[in-house]
Write a protein that holds these residues in place. Sequence first.
Motif, short mmCIF file in Angstrom:
data_model
loop_
_atom_site.label_atom_id
_atom_site.label_comp_id
_atom_site.label_asym_id
_atom_site.label_seq_id
_atom_site.Cartn_x
_atom_site.Cartn_y
_atom_site.Cartn_z
N ILE A 19 45.72 36.90 39.60
CA ILE A 19 45.37 37.86 38.56
C ILE A 19 46.42 38.98 38.55
O ILE A 19 46.85 39.46 39.60
N ALA A 20 46.83 39.36 37.33
CA ALA A 20 47.82 40.43 37.20
C ALA A 20 47.19 41.76 37.63
O ALA A 20 45.98 41.89 37.63
N PRO A 21 48.04 42.74 37.99
CA PRO A 21 47.51 44.04 38.46
C PRO A 21 46.56 44.70 37.45
O PRO A 21 45.67 45.44 37.85
N THR A 22 46.72 44.43 36.14
CA THR A 22 45.82 45.03 35.15
C THR A 22 44.39 44.51 35.33
O THR A 22 43.44 45.13 34.85
N GLY A 23 44.27 43.35 35.95
CA GLY A 23 42.95 42.76 36.13
C GLY A 23 42.42 42.08 34.88
O GLY A 23 41.29 41.59 34.85
N LYS A 24 43.24 42.06 33.83
CA LYS A 24 42.75 41.52 32.55
C LYS A 24 43.51 40.26 32.11
O LYS A 24 43.27 39.74 31.04
#
Lengths: 250, 687
Positions: A19-24
């Motif tokens: 998962i990317a750091p944005t969490g989205k």
Amino acid sequence: MKIAVCIKRVPEMDVTFKIAPTGKAVDETGLKWDMSDFDGYAVEAALQLTEKAGTGEVHVISLGPDVVQETLRKALSMGVAKAVQLKCDTVPFDAYAIGTALAAELKDGGYDLIMFGKMSIDGANGVTQFVVAELLGLPLVHACSKLEIADGKGSARREIEGGGELVSFALPAIVSIDEGIARPRYPSLKGIMAAKRKPLEVRPAQLGEVRLTIETMELPPPRAAGRIIGEGAAAVPELVALLQNEAKVL
Amino acid sequence: MSHVAFAFVLTLALAFFSYNAQRLVRYLRIGNGDVRLNDVPRRVWNLLVIGIAQTKILRDPVAGPLHAMVFWGFLVLQVGALEILVGGVIPGFSYAAILPAPLHWLFLISQELTAAAVLAAVAFLLHRRIVVRPKRLQGDGVHSGDAIFILGLIAGLMVTLLVTAAAERILGSGYPLMAQPVSAPLAAALGWLSPGAAHVVREVSWWLHALLILTFLNYLPYSKHLHVIVSLPNTFLSSTSGPGTVGAMKPMDLETEAEVFGAADVTHLSWKNLLDGYTCTECGRCTSVCPANLTGKLLSPRKIVVNTRQRLMEVAPALVGGDDVFGMPFIGASTGTAESTAAILEHRLLDNFITEEELWACTSCRACVYECPVSIDQLEIINELRRNLVLTESRFPEEILPAFEAMERNGSPWAFQPAERAKWAEGLDIPTMAEMQERGERPDILFWVGCMGSFDDRAKKTTVAFSRILKAAGVRFAILGQEESCNGDPARRMGNEYLYQTLATQAIETLDRYEVATIVTSCPHCFHQIGNEFPQLGGNYEVIHHSTYIERLLADARVPLRTDEGEKLVMAYHDSCYLGRYNEVYDAPRQALKRALPVMTLVEAPRSRDNGLCCGAGGGRMWMEERVGERINVERKKEMLATGADVVAVACPFCMTMLADAGAKLGSTVPVYDIAEVVADRLADGH
């Protein structure tokens, strides 16, 4: 016969996603990208239809940033005549927004048949074709595993629970393609070279209103470690007890 | 009068030959260009060793010496033939008139003994053709009648040569007895002839001999025996034994606006491929060593070359004009299927002559190329046709599609996750190039692990074993880790040059980014590819196979070995094609085994070293099922087991898989070890 196929660029699926750091969104570093599997079947099916008819041409349309041109070129190298990129910085999650842009492009294209993969293998919504069918007022056959066009009419087979369903429809129409219809051809070098000279048009995507967004994305929880109860017949009573009381499957 | 008549016949014969020679040269010109005059000294060397000294011919212990006898005899007898042809035109011309007597006698002896020896060899060869009929002289529509006719011609030449000399002796040529060791006894036997009769015999025999020479000369352009004329030039022009790196596939420019990539017909092959067609005399040595053919597949390398000639003879007249005015076909040229010019032009080499099934059966083991006595390159034709199938027509066995896709997407011919490439190295404290660079260090060598060595469970053990040896020897080495990616060799071998060049270019970029100079790899395919074929794309590195590297470390006593004697094992080493025939590495792996375990006995399978039988995995066969005939790996494993070895040693991860699988099929418990594993097993405690 003029056919449009809407295709999507998706990540190669057989990797462990992060998962990317944005969490989205998923972390895209190191991912390989290609045409979505079902879209590949649709392109192949479209090419076979025109080849069988001995006339007509196939166009492909993809929505997204410039990297989708790579996917469009692949379709061109398979034998598609023309490609259109509906340019936008990011691909929205909302199928309505995407479908609106596609419908605007397709509306005056004079297509006899508009094809989709039954769903993208990353988003797995399978909704875009319905939006486009609604906006254009065209009939839609979803998830076809066989497709034939003759005398301005189409017939398709859909796999349903325990059997098949044969559907006939008038053109123009929209069909979405299931697996089993045709394995996408491997582009020859001749095709790849020819693709470099084929038209690839870029237009701004006239996206519809985005009403759905991803709030958060999470990985499935790690599986709990297994437990070894014992060996042989001696372990059976405890196993049965656990299956009854703990797993509650007996 | 007789001389005028002969001058007329000779002129006619030479004119006819010249006409045919020009026709055949014109046909070659429908092929593509190819530079074959580089490194002339190397080519002359090949000509002397393979051509004149007949080293390849002599690999067959029976037919070899017989053929060599005929060939050397042919060379010796040319001196005599010249005398006869010139003497036929110029009255009174004879070497006797221009040479000092002893030298002339020497000439006579050479001619007579050679003629007798050739006659004997021809008798054996005829016996072989007609009575013995060995397997390799059958099949592929081999023209045995043609061969028997030629042998008959040669026999006729020898007999008339000797009879002429005998008749001249009766008529009083007056040479010493010892100068005519064969014709003198013959003359004695024919002593009852009256001078008049002897004169007639001499005239008839002389004319027969002279006419046979001219018949022979003019028969060649219509026969597979054209090899008498083109073998030596072909050996000189061939690159199968150098110059350059042997076995490297032909460079290919993908940026051209070509309609066809690779070859679908003879017009897409090079003139040299076509000359190979002229040169083939259908001896079948190539097919007799082909692992695919030996195990019942459709492929026959001889047929590939014969088909190339057949198609050339079919289409060239239509393309360049100059159909043979006498309407005589090249023997074996007619296929009987195409009647009209239009039909001929619609034909092509691929499909009409050579089928896909044949092409995909090839393991690219190079046994055919290595065995050919006249340096024909069967494999280049196969590779060019494969390239066409994939690049132009996108036609290939469905089962190799996943390999292509995995190479494109995962950087390995199997769909393993690139992120797991260096998983084998976890906990082994092996630095990556990136880590070393960060520390401002440079390794002595880069260990190129390869896809098998990175992902295959069995091959990973070899990888670890080799790493242990390197560490024990104190070698400063690094790996690329996740930055390593397939070098594209499988794609290239399977005809997918586009994918190959994409992958190879990426690999070269990575290697150059780290300024890599020396690479060691445990995979012979990577070894060959990076060392011998990357230079075509601008990647130049010193590449060493791990067998050679281990052998050097052992020779320098850099590897700490256990001091106990070890097990008195019997080992049989299986030669990898890409290590052996492609790179002539035969001794290093054997030496490494002996140095690591001096008490063991090394045994050899009947087919070993340059005659070694392929494991069946090369040429992309690793990714294809073997459905026809016997399995190559099982055949090979049987041979290895028949040596009575306790252990089969290999130096290639592909051979490892094939021979281990074959062992399982045969129910054998004889283990297969990589040489690195054998050596690592002998490392002193603590390493």
